[in-house]
Design a protein around this motif. Structure first.
Motif, PDB file in Angstrom:
ATOM      1  N   UNK A 141       0.848  -1.186   0.000  1.00  0.00           N
ATOM      2  CA  UNK A 141       0.000   0.000   0.000  1.00  0.00           C
ATOM      3  C   UNK A 141       0.882   1.232   0.000  1.00  0.00           C
ATOM      4  N   UNK A 142       0.253   2.396   0.233  1.00  0.00           N
ATOM      5  CA  UNK A 142       1.024   3.615   0.344  1.00  0.00           C
ATOM      6  C   UNK A 142       1.544   4.143  -0.970  1.00  0.00           C
ATOM      7  N   UNK A 143       1.054   3.644  -2.081  1.00  0.00           N
ATOM      8  CA  UNK A 143       1.489   4.109  -3.392  1.00  0.00           C
ATOM      9  C   UNK A 143       0.864   5.465  -3.684  1.00  0.00           C
ATOM     10  N   UNK A 191      15.957   7.867   7.836  1.00  0.00           N
ATOM     11  CA  UNK A 191      16.321   7.262   6.551  1.00  0.00           C
ATOM     12  C   UNK A 191      15.632   7.934   5.366  1.00  0.00           C
ATOM     13  N   UNK A 192      14.666   8.808   5.628  1.00  0.00           N
ATOM     14  CA  UNK A 192      13.853   9.397   4.557  1.00  0.00           C
ATOM     15  C   UNK A 192      14.699  10.046   3.466  1.00  0.00           C
ATOM     16  N   UNK A 233       7.386  22.589   8.277  1.00  0.00           N
ATOM     17  CA  UNK A 233       5.977  22.227   8.305  1.00  0.00           C
ATOM     18  C   UNK A 233       5.794  20.892   7.609  1.00  0.00           C
ATOM     19  N   UNK A 234       4.819  20.118   8.049  1.00  0.00           N
ATOM     20  CA  UNK A 234       4.530  18.828   7.419  1.00  0.00           C
ATOM     21  C   UNK A 234       3.485  19.065   6.339  1.00  0.00           C
ATOM     22  N   UNK A 235       3.902  18.998   5.091  1.00  0.00           N
ATOM     23  CA  UNK A 235       3.021  19.197   3.953  1.00  0.00           C
ATOM     24  C   UNK A 235       3.231  18.069   2.962  1.00  0.00           C
ATOM     25  N   UNK A 239       6.623  15.979   2.821  1.00  0.00           N
ATOM     26  CA  UNK A 239       6.575  14.647   3.420  1.00  0.00           C
ATOM     27  C   UNK A 239       5.695  13.655   2.648  1.00  0.00           C
ATOM     28  N   UNK A 240       5.212  14.053   1.456  1.00  0.00           N
ATOM     29  CA  UNK A 240       4.442  13.133   0.635  1.00  0.00           C
ATOM     30  C   UNK A 240       3.174  12.661   1.324  1.00  0.00           C
ATOM     31  N   UNK A 241       2.803  11.395   1.077  1.00  0.00           N
ATOM     32  CA  UNK A 241       1.563  10.851   1.622  1.00  0.00           C
ATOM     33  C   UNK A 241       1.557  10.783   3.140  1.00  0.00           C
TER      34      UNK A 241
END
Length: 368
Positions: free
Chosen positions: A6-8, A230-231, A260-262, A266-268
């Motif tokens: 998942x997470x695609x 690791x990101x 900020x987390x956007x 930060x992607x999905x």
């Protein structure tokens, strides 16, 4: 049980909210069969070669896919058991693809070969997950309960790559492999996987018998912080599953870095939350019982008696899970409850209450 792909980027973002009610369906994990050729130590279904009674037949399965498509276009994860042991699995995959669903599969890898990998591609399977619970065969085979499982999974990965099917590596973390996570990430890179998903052990099914191998809350915190680090060091898509604290840690770490987390940064991870059970995700058993997730054994409806949409939109359990004000204990007062939520299955196993506080959380809320 096999972990799920998942997470695609094709998934539907799930925006955290405290409002109960209808919720956008992002992922469905469907246990197409409980039959399995392995004997994994952590299996939530305690799956074996069966046979199991009451499995949805082809006609009922196609009807289920029709009903899932009526709710939107979620990712449908064909899982098990071992989905490749179901004779009509490619018919189901083709049908779901034709309905506009994003079809993915979670085989254990040992049965993937050149022939069925080509069948996967032809039926529209867009990604598979292969679980590796050790960086080498000794550790993985011990966890999976079958000698040769690691080598067979490697052959399966080669077949999938040859057929042009993208694959991700999934790893269930416990004390059995806690020290090998960096090596597993390196292995996933070397194998040219597209993603690494880590799963924190949930003590259900056979997992109850290795609960002493569950890592501690502090080790949990350390692992998720390492995973965050690791990101920017790997090309792999990284996702933490059954580890809702990661979405709290992500925001804490970003804030400490002055960010900020956007979606852009930060992607999905920025538009999803920790525990999706009943909010953006559900599980359907081999007999058609709908649950919040495969680890939370709470029946929310039966697709042989009700429509899937009715269950998804009206189940009391789902509605309770969608209202984060219902959470209890330190989860209930935590400022991160809308992005974390705690693992509802671990709460249920520990307290007999799926709304109780997450037992494996070291964080002390600023609201205390």
């Amino acid at each position: 049980m096999n972990s799920t792909p998942s997470g695609h980027p094709g998934g539907h973002p799930h925006k955290p909210s405290e409002d109960a009610g209808a919720s956008a369906l992002r992922l469905v994990a469907w246990e197409t069969t409980r039959n399995c050729n392995l004997n994994c130590a952590h299996c939530r279904a305690s799956a074996t070669m069966g046979p199991y009674s009451g499995e949805l037949d082809t006609r009922a399965s196609l009807r289920l896919l029709d009903q899932i498509a009526e709710t939107g276009q979620p990712i449908v994860i064909l899982t098990g058991g071992e989905p490749l042991l179901r004779p009509d699995i490619f018919e189901l995959a083709r049908y779901g693809t034709g309905k506009g669903l994003r079809m993915v599969m979670a085989p254990n890898g040992t049965l993937v070969n050149d022939k069925n990998a080509k069948q996967m591609a032809a039926s529209g399977i867009q990604r598979i997950s292969i679980s590796l619970d050790g960086a080498a065969k000794e550790r993985h085979d011990a966890f999976r309960g079958v000698d040769g499982a690691f080598d067979s999974a490697m052959r399966g990965i080669r077949a999938a790559k040859a057929a042009g099917i993208e694959f991700q590596i999934n790893t269930t973390i416990s004390k059995l492999n806690y020290d090998q996570i960096p090596a597993i990430l390196k292995l996933a890179e070397d194998l040219e996987a597209v993603a690494l998903h880590i799963f924190l052990l949930v003590p259900t099914g056979r997992g109850k018998y290795i609960i002493d191998q569950e890592i501690s809350a502090d080790e949990y915190e350390s692992t998720l912080n390492w995973f965050y680090d690791q990101r920017d060091k790997t090309r792999l898509q990284l996702k933490a599953t059954c580890a809702p604290h990661y979405y709290r840690i992500l925001r804490q770490r970003a804030k400490a870095d002055g960010k900020s987390v956007t979606f852009q940064t930060h992607g999905l991870d920025a538009v999803t939350r920790g525990c999706l059970g009943g909010t953006g995700f559900c599980f359907i058993s081999h007999t058609g019982i709908v649950q919040p997730c495969g680890f939370l054994d709470l029946p929310c409806g039966d697709v042989t008696r009700q429509s899937f949409a009715e269950i998804w939109n009206t189940s009391d359990i789902f509605l309770n899970l969608r209202n984060y004000k219902n959470l209890k204990g330190k989860c209930g007062i935590c400022e991160y409850k809308a992005v974390c939520g705690g693992c509802r299955a671990r709460a249920f196993e520990a307290a007999g209450d799926y709304l109780a506080e997450e037992p494996l959380c070291a964080y002390q809320s600023g609201h205390l």
